[in-house]
Design a protein around this motif. Structure first.
Motif, PDB file in Angstrom:
ATOM      1  N   GLU A  45     -10.435   5.755  -3.285  1.00 44.40           N
ATOM      2  CA  GLU A  45     -11.067   4.951  -4.327  1.00 44.40           C
ATOM      3  C   GLU A  45     -11.168   3.475  -3.945  1.00 44.40           C
ATOM      4  O   GLU A  45     -12.069   2.774  -4.407  1.00 44.40           O
ATOM      5  CB  GLU A  45     -10.290   5.079  -5.648  1.00 44.40           C
ATOM      6  CG  GLU A  45     -10.348   6.451  -6.276  1.00 44.40           C
ATOM      7  CD  GLU A  45      -9.374   7.453  -5.657  1.00 44.40           C
ATOM      8  OE1 GLU A  45      -9.530   8.650  -5.922  1.00 44.40           O
ATOM      9  OE2 GLU A  45      -8.476   7.045  -4.893  1.00 44.40           O
ATOM     10  N   GLN A  46     -10.215   3.001  -3.153  1.00 41.16           N
ATOM     11  CA  GLN A  46     -10.186   1.597  -2.737  1.00 41.16           C
ATOM     12  C   GLN A  46     -10.007   1.560  -1.219  1.00 41.16           C
ATOM     13  O   GLN A  46      -8.887   1.514  -0.723  1.00 41.16           O
ATOM     14  CB  GLN A  46      -9.039   0.863  -3.432  1.00 41.16           C
ATOM     15  CG  GLN A  46      -9.174   0.852  -4.944  1.00 41.16           C
ATOM     16  CD  GLN A  46      -8.007   0.142  -5.583  1.00 41.16           C
ATOM     17  OE1 GLN A  46      -7.719  -1.009  -5.272  1.00 41.16           O
ATOM     18  NE2 GLN A  46      -7.326   0.823  -6.491  1.00 41.16           N
ATOM     19  N   PRO A  47     -11.089   1.592  -0.459  1.00 43.27           N
ATOM     20  CA  PRO A  47     -11.000   1.728   0.997  1.00 43.27           C
ATOM     21  C   PRO A  47     -10.241   0.616   1.723  1.00 43.27           C
ATOM     22  O   PRO A  47      -9.851   0.799   2.866  1.00 43.27           O
ATOM     23  CB  PRO A  47     -12.463   1.753   1.448  1.00 43.27           C
ATOM     24  CG  PRO A  47     -13.249   2.060   0.232  1.00 43.27           C
ATOM     25  CD  PRO A  47     -12.460   1.591  -0.942  1.00 43.27           C
ATOM     26  N   ASP A  48     -10.012  -0.508   1.073  1.00 40.20           N
ATOM     27  CA  ASP A  48      -9.236  -1.578   1.699  1.00 40.20           C
ATOM     28  C   ASP A  48      -7.745  -1.468   1.369  1.00 40.20           C
ATOM     29  O   ASP A  48      -6.980  -2.390   1.632  1.00 40.20           O
ATOM     30  CB  ASP A  48      -9.759  -2.952   1.263  1.00 40.20           C
ATOM     31  CG  ASP A  48     -11.143  -3.232   1.825  1.00 40.20           C
ATOM     32  OD1 ASP A  48     -11.415  -2.850   2.975  1.00 40.20           O
ATOM     33  OD2 ASP A  48     -11.963  -3.829   1.106  1.00 40.20           O
ATOM     34  N   GLN A  49      -7.346  -0.330   0.797  1.00 42.49           N
ATOM     35  CA  GLN A  49      -5.943  -0.104   0.456  1.00 42.49           C
ATOM     36  C   GLN A  49      -5.421   1.074   1.271  1.00 42.49           C
ATOM     37  O   GLN A  49      -6.092   2.088   1.411  1.00 42.49           O
ATOM     38  CB  GLN A  49      -5.800   0.192  -1.035  1.00 42.49           C
ATOM     39  CG  GLN A  49      -4.365   0.417  -1.480  1.00 42.49           C
ATOM     40  CD  GLN A  49      -4.291   0.561  -2.984  1.00 42.49           C
ATOM     41  OE1 GLN A  49      -4.600  -0.379  -3.710  1.00 42.49           O
ATOM     42  NE2 GLN A  49      -3.913   1.729  -3.447  1.00 42.49           N
ATOM     43  N   TYR A  50      -4.209   0.917   1.802  1.00 39.89           N
ATOM     44  CA  TYR A  50      -3.588   1.929   2.652  1.00 39.89           C
ATOM     45  C   TYR A  50      -2.183   2.223   2.150  1.00 39.89           C
ATOM     46  O   TYR A  50      -1.556   1.381   1.513  1.00 39.89           O
ATOM     47  CB  TYR A  50      -3.506   1.443   4.101  1.00 39.89           C
ATOM     48  CG  TYR A  50      -4.854   1.263   4.734  1.00 39.89           C
ATOM     49  CD1 TYR A  50      -5.385   2.234   5.570  1.00 39.89           C
ATOM     50  CD2 TYR A  50      -5.608   0.123   4.498  1.00 39.89           C
ATOM     51  CE1 TYR A  50      -6.636   2.075   6.150  1.00 39.89           C
ATOM     52  CE2 TYR A  50      -6.856  -0.052   5.070  1.00 39.89           C
ATOM     53  CZ  TYR A  50      -7.362   0.936   5.893  1.00 39.89           C
ATOM     54  OH  TYR A  50      -8.602   0.781   6.457  1.00 39.89           O
ATOM     55  N   LEU A  51      -1.704   3.394   2.492  1.00 38.29           N
ATOM     56  CA  LEU A  51      -0.343   3.792   2.182  1.00 38.29           C
ATOM     57  C   LEU A  51       0.370   4.050   3.506  1.00 38.29           C
ATOM     58  O   LEU A  51      -0.097   4.861   4.314  1.00 38.29           O
ATOM     59  CB  LEU A  51      -0.338   5.065   1.332  1.00 38.29           C
ATOM     60  CG  LEU A  51       1.025   5.648   0.982  1.00 38.29           C
ATOM     61  CD1 LEU A  51       1.812   4.683   0.098  1.00 38.29           C
ATOM     62  CD2 LEU A  51       0.857   6.985   0.285  1.00 38.29           C
ATOM     63  N   LEU A  52       1.453   3.333   3.736  1.00 37.54           N
ATOM     64  CA  LEU A  52       2.271   3.545   4.919  1.00 37.54           C
ATOM     65  C   LEU A  52       3.539   4.275   4.503  1.00 37.54           C
ATOM     66  O   LEU A  52       4.257   3.821   3.611  1.00 37.54           O
ATOM     67  CB  LEU A  52       2.635   2.206   5.577  1.00 37.54           C
ATOM     68  CG  LEU A  52       3.621   2.292   6.744  1.00 37.54           C
ATOM     69  CD1 LEU A  52       3.061   3.136   7.893  1.00 37.54           C
ATOM     70  CD2 LEU A  52       4.020   0.904   7.214  1.00 37.54           C
ATOM     71  N   LEU A  53       3.768   5.408   5.137  1.00 34.30           N
ATOM     72  CA  LEU A  53       4.988   6.188   4.937  1.00 34.30           C
ATOM     73  C   LEU A  53       5.686   6.274   6.288  1.00 34.30           C
ATOM     74  O   LEU A  53       5.128   6.834   7.241  1.00 34.30           O
ATOM     75  CB  LEU A  53       4.656   7.597   4.439  1.00 34.30           C
ATOM     76  CG  LEU A  53       3.831   7.690   3.167  1.00 34.30           C
ATOM     77  CD1 LEU A  53       3.399   9.123   2.904  1.00 34.30           C
ATOM     78  CD2 LEU A  53       4.613   7.139   1.987  1.00 34.30           C
ATOM     79  N   ALA A  54       6.870   5.706   6.397  1.00 33.39           N
ATOM     80  CA  ALA A  54       7.622   5.737   7.652  1.00 33.39           C
ATOM     81  C   ALA A  54       8.970   6.394   7.397  1.00 33.39           C
ATOM     82  O   ALA A  54       9.640   6.088   6.404  1.00 33.39           O
ATOM     83  CB  ALA A  54       7.804   4.333   8.207  1.00 33.39           C
ATOM     84  N   HIS A  55       9.347   7.272   8.286  1.00 37.05           N
ATOM     85  CA  HIS A  55      10.615   7.992   8.174  1.00 37.05           C
ATOM     86  C   HIS A  55      11.625   7.394   9.149  1.00 37.05           C
ATOM     87  O   HIS A  55      11.313   7.188  10.324  1.00 37.05           O
ATOM     88  CB  HIS A  55      10.412   9.479   8.476  1.00 37.05           C
ATOM     89  CG  HIS A  55       9.513  10.153   7.506  1.00 37.05           C
ATOM     90  ND1 HIS A  55       9.948  10.660   6.307  1.00 37.05           N
ATOM     91  CD2 HIS A  55       8.179  10.372   7.537  1.00 37.05           C
ATOM     92  CE1 HIS A  55       8.926  11.179   5.648  1.00 37.05           C
ATOM     93  NE2 HIS A  55       7.840  11.011   6.380  1.00 37.05           N
ATOM     94  N   TRP A  56      12.815   7.127   8.614  1.00 41.11           N
ATOM     95  CA  TRP A  56      13.900   6.525   9.385  1.00 41.11           C
ATOM     96  C   TRP A  56      15.158   7.362   9.231  1.00 41.11           C
ATOM     97  O   TRP A  56      15.386   7.973   8.177  1.00 41.11           O
ATOM     98  CB  TRP A  56      14.175   5.110   8.891  1.00 41.11           C
ATOM     99  CG  TRP A  56      13.016   4.191   9.045  1.00 41.11           C
ATOM    100  CD1 TRP A  56      12.053   3.910   8.113  1.00 41.11           C
ATOM    101  CD2 TRP A  56      12.672   3.438  10.204  1.00 41.11           C
ATOM    102  NE1 TRP A  56      11.139   3.033   8.630  1.00 41.11           N
ATOM    103  CE2 TRP A  56      11.491   2.721   9.918  1.00 41.11           C
ATOM    104  CE3 TRP A  56      13.250   3.290  11.472  1.00 41.11           C
ATOM    105  CZ2 TRP A  56      10.891   1.875  10.843  1.00 41.11           C
ATOM    106  CZ3 TRP A  56      12.642   2.451  12.382  1.00 41.11           C
ATOM    107  CH2 TRP A  56      11.484   1.751  12.060  1.00 41.11           C
ATOM    108  N   ARG A  57      15.995   7.338  10.245  1.00 43.52           N
ATOM    109  CA  ARG A  57      17.268   8.051  10.181  1.00 43.52           C
ATOM    110  C   ARG A  57      18.154   7.420   9.108  1.00 43.52           C
ATOM    111  O   ARG A  57      18.743   8.116   8.282  1.00 43.52           O
ATOM    112  CB  ARG A  57      17.949   8.016  11.550  1.00 43.52           C
ATOM    113  CG  ARG A  57      19.211   8.838  11.654  1.00 43.52           C
ATOM    114  CD  ARG A  57      19.769   8.841  13.074  1.00 43.52           C
ATOM    115  NE  ARG A  57      19.765   7.520  13.697  1.00 43.52           N
ATOM    116  CZ  ARG A  57      20.733   6.603  13.560  1.00 43.52           C
ATOM    117  NH1 ARG A  57      21.796   6.860  12.828  1.00 43.52           N
ATOM    118  NH2 ARG A  57      20.636   5.436  14.159  1.00 43.52           N
TER     119      ARG A  57
END
Length: 106
Positions: free
Chosen positions: A45-57
């Motif tokens: 819906e908002q192409p200038d918006q991103y979701l970052l999901l990072a997995h850490w120990r």
């Protein structure tokens, strides 16, 4: 395992440049001890918006190991100029996991 979640608001019209910069930055985070993987997703819906999901120990692998590293300074130089406003980063721990249902048969 810890999940880092950040909604990234990229300056309007800068999505292509941001994605290129992110491709350059990805090996920096991947080289950090305790890093387990990440996903970058673009909002429909908002192409200038991103979701970052990072997995850490552990939480400290991100907040100390990465954030206090030379790699983070490079990450910051590549990516932070694209953000407006600067993202809020939050961390989550797993409680339960349910597998996705199988796709319907066609």
């Amino acid at each position: 395992m810890i999940l880092e979640v950040a909604i990234l608001h990229v300056r309007q019209g800068q999505s292509a440049a941001f994605e290129q910069a992110f491709r350059q930055a990805a090996p920096l985070i991947a080289a950090t001890p305790g890093y387990l993987g990440h996903e970058l997703q673009q909002c429909l819906e908002q192409p200038d918006q991103y979701l970052l999901l990072a997995h850490w120990r552990t939480l400290e692998d991100h907040t100390v190991g990465f954030r206090q590293s030379a790699q983070y300074q490079q990450w910051r130089a590549l990516l932070h100029p694209f953000y407006d406003p600067f993202p809020v980063v939050e961390h989550y721990r797993p409680l339960q996991h349910y597998p996705a249902p199988p796709p319907p048969e066609t």
